[in-house]
Write a protein that holds these residues in place. Structure first.
Motif, PDB file in Angstrom:
ATOM      1  N   ARG A 136     -18.228  -6.728  -3.184  1.00 51.84           N
ATOM      2  CA  ARG A 136     -18.608  -7.617  -4.282  1.00 51.84           C
ATOM      3  C   ARG A 136     -20.060  -8.069  -4.133  1.00 51.84           C
ATOM      4  O   ARG A 136     -20.822  -8.113  -5.109  1.00 51.84           O
ATOM      5  N   ASP A 137     -20.463  -8.393  -2.924  1.00 51.71           N
ATOM      6  CA  ASP A 137     -21.842  -8.816  -2.686  1.00 51.71           C
ATOM      7  C   ASP A 137     -22.827  -7.690  -3.000  1.00 51.71           C
ATOM      8  O   ASP A 137     -23.860  -7.908  -3.653  1.00 51.71           O
TER       9      ASP A 137
ATOM     10  N   LEU B  91     -18.280  -3.938 -10.781  1.00 48.95           N
ATOM     11  CA  LEU B  91     -17.217  -3.678  -9.805  1.00 48.95           C
ATOM     12  C   LEU B  91     -15.878  -3.620 -10.536  1.00 48.95           C
ATOM     13  O   LEU B  91     -15.507  -4.568 -11.238  1.00 48.95           O
ATOM     14  N   MET B  92     -15.169  -2.504 -10.358  1.00 44.73           N
ATOM     15  CA  MET B  92     -13.889  -2.311 -11.036  1.00 44.73           C
ATOM     16  C   MET B  92     -12.780  -2.122 -10.012  1.00 44.73           C
ATOM     17  O   MET B  92     -12.843  -1.221  -9.179  1.00 44.73           O
ATOM     18  N   PHE B  93     -11.780  -2.990 -10.070  1.00 40.95           N
ATOM     19  CA  PHE B  93     -10.580  -2.838  -9.244  1.00 40.95           C
ATOM     20  C   PHE B  93      -9.527  -2.076 -10.045  1.00 40.95           C
ATOM     21  O   PHE B  93      -9.149  -2.500 -11.145  1.00 40.95           O
TER      22      PHE B  93
ATOM     23  N   GLN C 111      -6.981  -9.031  -6.144  1.00 39.69           N
ATOM     24  CA  GLN C 111      -8.110  -9.926  -6.385  1.00 39.69           C
ATOM     25  C   GLN C 111      -7.761 -11.383  -6.125  1.00 39.69           C
ATOM     26  O   GLN C 111      -8.597 -12.150  -5.630  1.00 39.69           O
ATOM     27  N   ILE C 112      -6.543 -11.767  -6.405  1.00 44.52           N
ATOM     28  CA  ILE C 112      -6.116 -13.138  -6.116  1.00 44.52           C
ATOM     29  C   ILE C 112      -5.807 -13.291  -4.633  1.00 44.52           C
ATOM     30  O   ILE C 112      -6.183 -14.301  -4.005  1.00 44.52           O
TER      31      ILE C 112
ATOM     32  N   VAL D 298     -11.410 -12.236  -4.520  1.00 41.92           N
ATOM     33  CA  VAL D 298     -12.589 -11.470  -4.897  1.00 41.92           C
ATOM     34  C   VAL D 298     -12.465 -11.140  -6.378  1.00 41.92           C
ATOM     35  O   VAL D 298     -11.485 -10.520  -6.800  1.00 41.92           O
ATOM     36  N   GLN D 299     -13.451 -11.556  -7.164  1.00 37.22           N
ATOM     37  CA  GLN D 299     -13.380 -11.387  -8.611  1.00 37.22           C
ATOM     38  C   GLN D 299     -14.153 -10.158  -9.055  1.00 37.22           C
ATOM     39  O   GLN D 299     -15.382 -10.144  -9.038  1.00 37.22           O
ATOM     40  N   PRO D 300     -13.457  -9.098  -9.457  1.00 37.64           N
ATOM     41  CA  PRO D 300     -14.150  -7.926 -10.008  1.00 37.64           C
ATOM     42  C   PRO D 300     -14.602  -8.210 -11.441  1.00 37.64           C
ATOM     43  O   PRO D 300     -14.177  -9.183 -12.068  1.00 37.64           O
TER      44      PRO D 300
END
Length: 465
Positions: free
Chosen positions: A242-243, A252-254, A269-270, A274-276
């Motif tokens: 993410r950084d 960024l795609m999960f 993500q939860i 980490v927020q994509p």
């Protein structure tokens, strides 16, 4: 004087001649499936409708399921850990989901227009992943990743994609390079050149982003490729990724087709906070029905919006069709399934059964003295052959190299583990994944552990392990 080593060697040879092989027992146990397969090859390539159902000498055919089990054509009761390729977190034919689907089918399966079900389904998704701004529904994970990539390219104007080795994102051409289970045969080189493939290493990612400024998106399976059979270390890797993507202004795609709503109520993500920018959901999002979604930043998804400008609407807007997008039976299954996850201990029960299974499988490895161990996150359990765990081994997401996985988890070993387990009334997906549901009982888990130990002994006696 009796030569004990030679005696036992001869005894083993006699036992091997007397005892039926795994293949012999498999053929004897599933004769109706063998007959069905003879018909299937007349209609389908290789006699199958999904590449994961390929099996030698034939696949097993099933006709119904309930809770944690399913039933084949010969009325064998099979404890199921395929669970609709991971889509059935609540197990087979959960009464609440069945009732919801059945009642809607009686009122219409396709109403040819918008429905309130679409809105309620989107609310149910956002309730579990609050930072999602907009949602669009599709019919499969493949459709969703393809649509997401088109929206992202339209948004930032960058043509290239960074994906990770072995990570599976469907079977469209941008997903094929280095996905592991099917090569990019006959994909034009121009498309291949648009995909940059690296191993999940932050140093390699940073190098690729610097060397290819036209990379517009990094996409990945957030716990590792193929149901984490190639595990990565998400606690550190996802935050670092993410950084890096933020620093380089890359989307960024999960791809949470597998992990979404399973490894936590809100997915990877939860769980890892980490927020994509964009997320893809499948399987569980539709309550076990055919359905999927893309969701995330509105400025990216707005690339599909009509603006009243003929040039935009007809030439530049990202179009999305799909006859069955958000159809009422699928939508209502998704609503009920996701609301159960939000309000009931679905994940907690599935996770507890998976923990019991992992512990038992590791005991089976120890009792058979076969090198290997079981690991996994939440309700996914992965067996691994060929290596004893150390005290420092992370049994959630162990540090296994791609080379170790390929060397030890061979197609022969996975295929024979699948067949051996089926002869002991358990179906493990691809010989390498147990997808545990909230419907599995302690008794079924314990029967599975016993079947696994017997199967390890079967494979050892035939020289496969």
């Amino acid at each position: 004087m009796l030569d004990l080593p030679k005696f036992f060697q001869r005894l083993n040879h006699i036992v091997e001649r007397i005892m039926p092989s795994i293949d012999d027992r498999y053929i004897k146990k599933f004769p109706s499936s063998a007959n069905a397969f003879k018909t299937a090859v007349e209609f389908f390539p290789s006699g199958i409708t999904h590449q994961n159902r390929h099996a030698e000498p034939f696949p097993v055919y099933f006709n119904s399921g309930s809770g944690g089990v399913k039933f084949d054509l010969d009325d064998n009761t099979i404890i199921d850990f395929v669970m609709g390729n991971g889509s059935l977190l609540q197990g087979h034919a959960h009464p609440k989901i069945v009732e919801a689907i059945s009642s809607q089918v009686a009122r219409g399966t396709h109403l040819g227009g918008s429905t309130l079900f679409e809105i309620e389904w989107a609310k149910s998704v956002k309730n579990l992943v609050p930072w999602l701004e907009q949602v669009r529904f599709t019919n499969s994970g493949t459709e969703s990743t393809y649509l997401a990539l088109r929206c992202i390219r339209a948004f930032n104007g960058k043509s290239k994609i960074l994906k990770f080795e072995e990570h599976f994102h469907g079977w469209h051409e941008y997903a094929l390079p280095s996905q592991g289970n099917a090569g990019p045969a006959f994909v034009p080189q121009a498309i291949m050149d648009m995909v940059v493939v690296v191993k999940p290493d932050l140093g390699e990612v940073e190098k690729a982003l610097k060397e290819h400024p036209d990379i517009g998106v990094v996409m990945l399976e957030p716990t590792g490729a193929h149901y984490a059979c190639f595990p990565l270390q998400p606690k550190t890797f996802l935050k670092g990724l993410r950084d890096l993507t933020s620093q380089h202004n890359v989307v960024l795609m999960f791809d949470e087709t597998i992990t979404g709503f399973r490894i936590s109520k809100g997915g990877a993500q939860i769980r890892y906070n980490v927020q994509p920018d964009i997320s893809v959901f499948g399987k569980i999002v539709a309550g076990g029905m055919p359905g999927a979604a893309i969701a995330g930043r509105s400025d990216i998804l707005e690339m599909m919006s009509f603006k009243g400008d003929p040039d935009w609407d007809n030439n530049r807007r990202i179009g999305q069709g799909g006859t069955f997008n958000g159809n009422p039976p699928t939508a209502i299954a998704g609503i009920v399934g996701l609301n159960m996850i939000a309000n009931e201990p679905v994940n907690q029960v599935a996770d507890a059964m998976a923990a019991r299974l992992r512990t038992g499988l590791n005991s089976a490895f120890e009792s058979t003295n076969i090198p290997g161990f079981a690991y996994g996150i939440a309700s996914i359990v992965n067996p691994f052959f060929g290596k004893y765990p150390s005290k420092s081994t992370d049994l959630e997401s162990p540090d296994l190299s791609y080379e170790e996985v390929r060397k030890n988890m061979t197609g022969v070993r996975k295929g024979y583990l699948t067949k051996a387990m089926l002869t002991h009334d358990v179906h493990v997906m691809g010989g390498q994944v147990f997808m545990v549901s909230s419907a599995h009982t302690e008794e079924q888990i314990d029967q599975t552990i016993e079947a696994f130990e017997l199967s390890l002994r079967d494979l050892k006696s035939e020289g496969i392990l």
